[in-house]
Design an enzyme around this catalytic site. Structure first.
Site, PDB file in Angstrom:
ATOM      1  N   ASP A 181     -16.655 -45.958  22.333  1.00 41.33           N
ATOM      2  CA  ASP A 181     -15.372 -46.051  23.156  1.00 41.33           C
ATOM      3  C   ASP A 181     -15.461 -47.452  23.515  1.00 41.33           C
ATOM      4  O   ASP A 181     -16.184 -48.294  23.723  1.00 41.33           O
ATOM      5  CB  ASP A 181     -15.728 -45.215  24.477  1.00 41.33           C
ATOM      6  CG  ASP A 181     -14.613 -44.840  25.084  1.00 41.33           C
ATOM      7  OD1 ASP A 181     -13.807 -45.764  25.434  1.00 41.33           O
ATOM      8  OD2 ASP A 181     -14.276 -43.717  25.390  1.00 41.33           O
ATOM      9  N   ASN A 221     -11.335 -33.263  27.215  1.00 38.94           N
ATOM     10  CA  ASN A 221     -10.430 -32.745  27.834  1.00 38.94           C
ATOM     11  C   ASN A 221      -9.055 -32.233  27.023  1.00 38.94           C
ATOM     12  O   ASN A 221      -9.004 -32.944  25.985  1.00 38.94           O
ATOM     13  CB  ASN A 221      -9.923 -34.165  28.574  1.00 38.94           C
ATOM     14  CG  ASN A 221     -10.978 -34.809  29.350  1.00 38.94           C
ATOM     15  OD1 ASN A 221     -11.740 -34.045  30.074  1.00 38.94           O
ATOM     16  ND2 ASN A 221     -11.018 -36.157  29.513  1.00 38.94           N
ATOM     17  N   HIS A 274     -10.851 -35.309  20.446  1.00 37.81           N
ATOM     18  CA  HIS A 274     -12.025 -36.204  20.399  1.00 37.81           C
ATOM     19  C   HIS A 274     -12.920 -35.833  21.537  1.00 37.81           C
ATOM     20  O   HIS A 274     -12.779 -35.508  22.629  1.00 37.81           O
ATOM     21  CB  HIS A 274     -11.497 -37.647  20.946  1.00 37.81           C
ATOM     22  CG  HIS A 274     -10.925 -38.119  22.026  1.00 37.81           C
ATOM     23  ND1 HIS A 274      -9.583 -37.619  22.282  1.00 37.81           N
ATOM     24  CD2 HIS A 274     -11.345 -38.703  23.060  1.00 37.81           C
ATOM     25  CE1 HIS A 274      -9.393 -37.989  23.269  1.00 37.81           C
ATOM     26  NE2 HIS A 274     -10.149 -38.574  24.027  1.00 37.81           N
ATOM     27  N   GLN A 296      -6.694 -35.513  29.764  1.00 36.52           N
ATOM     28  CA  GLN A 296      -6.433 -35.942  28.381  1.00 36.52           C
ATOM     29  C   GLN A 296      -5.485 -36.946  28.441  1.00 36.52           C
ATOM     30  O   GLN A 296      -4.210 -36.863  28.790  1.00 36.52           O
ATOM     31  CB  GLN A 296      -6.118 -34.550  27.311  1.00 36.52           C
ATOM     32  CG  GLN A 296      -5.941 -35.231  25.960  1.00 36.52           C
ATOM     33  CD  GLN A 296      -5.723 -33.963  25.056  1.00 36.52           C
ATOM     34  OE1 GLN A 296      -5.329 -32.920  25.486  1.00 36.52           O
ATOM     35  NE2 GLN A 296      -5.729 -34.183  23.592  1.00 36.52           N
ATOM     36  N   HIS A 322     -16.254 -37.076  23.792  1.00 32.37           N
ATOM     37  CA  HIS A 322     -17.234 -37.962  24.324  1.00 32.37           C
ATOM     38  C   HIS A 322     -18.633 -37.737  24.352  1.00 32.37           C
ATOM     39  O   HIS A 322     -18.798 -36.671  24.902  1.00 32.37           O
ATOM     40  CB  HIS A 322     -16.649 -38.275  25.762  1.00 32.37           C
ATOM     41  CG  HIS A 322     -15.177 -38.891  26.016  1.00 32.37           C
ATOM     42  ND1 HIS A 322     -14.853 -39.999  26.163  1.00 32.37           N
ATOM     43  CD2 HIS A 322     -14.048 -38.085  25.932  1.00 32.37           C
ATOM     44  CE1 HIS A 322     -13.604 -40.316  26.143  1.00 32.37           C
ATOM     45  NE2 HIS A 322     -12.968 -39.109  26.098  1.00 32.37           N
TER      46      HIS A 322
END
Length: 138
Positions: A32, A88, A101, A95, A103
């Protein structure tokens, strides 16, 4: 499907550079760029799904299988004491990029990362009714 105006589609295709850790035909695993902790990873689908509500069960199964492998690699490298898996769906849920995606956030004692909520009170009969109602959609 890939969306031309989606930043994560561009990252997944390799059009935008990323610190890629691992890649399959279905996913790209990257660090990230705005991590909660050192070793914070995103698993991005190569196919565009806005959120989990659009994703098929087969892709989701592959995703979580990959997540277990990546989580162990993060733990081996960072020595983290725990790990949060966060995903999210929708703006109300936090989001900000509307491309699915996942995490993986390594956690350390007193790291200052906060993912808590105030538990709501429940009533057993209401919980049973809600469980039955949700089950009817499965």
């Amino acid at each position: 499907m890939i969306k031309d105006d989606c930043i994560f589609c561009k990252i997944a295709k390799g059009d935008i550079p990323s610190a890629t850790i691992y890649e399959t035909s279905d996913f790209r695993v990257i660090l990230d760029v705005a991590p909660a902790n050192k070793g914070h990873v995103l698993i991005i689908t190569k196919e565009h799904f806005d959120n989990i509500f659009q994703m098929d069960a087969e892709t989701a199964g592959k995703l979580f299988s990959l997540a277990t492998v990546v989580a162990r690699a993060i733990k081996a490298e960072t020595g983290c004491e725990g790990l949060n898996i966060l995903q999210n769906n929708g703006e109300v849920a936090g989001q900000t990029v509307h491309h699915f995606h996942l995490h993986l956030i390594p956690r350390f004692k007193n790291d200052g990362v906060n993912m808590s909520w105030t538990p709501k009170e429940t009533v057993a009969t209401e919980q049973e009714a809600l469980a039955k109602a949700i089950k009817s959609h499965i």
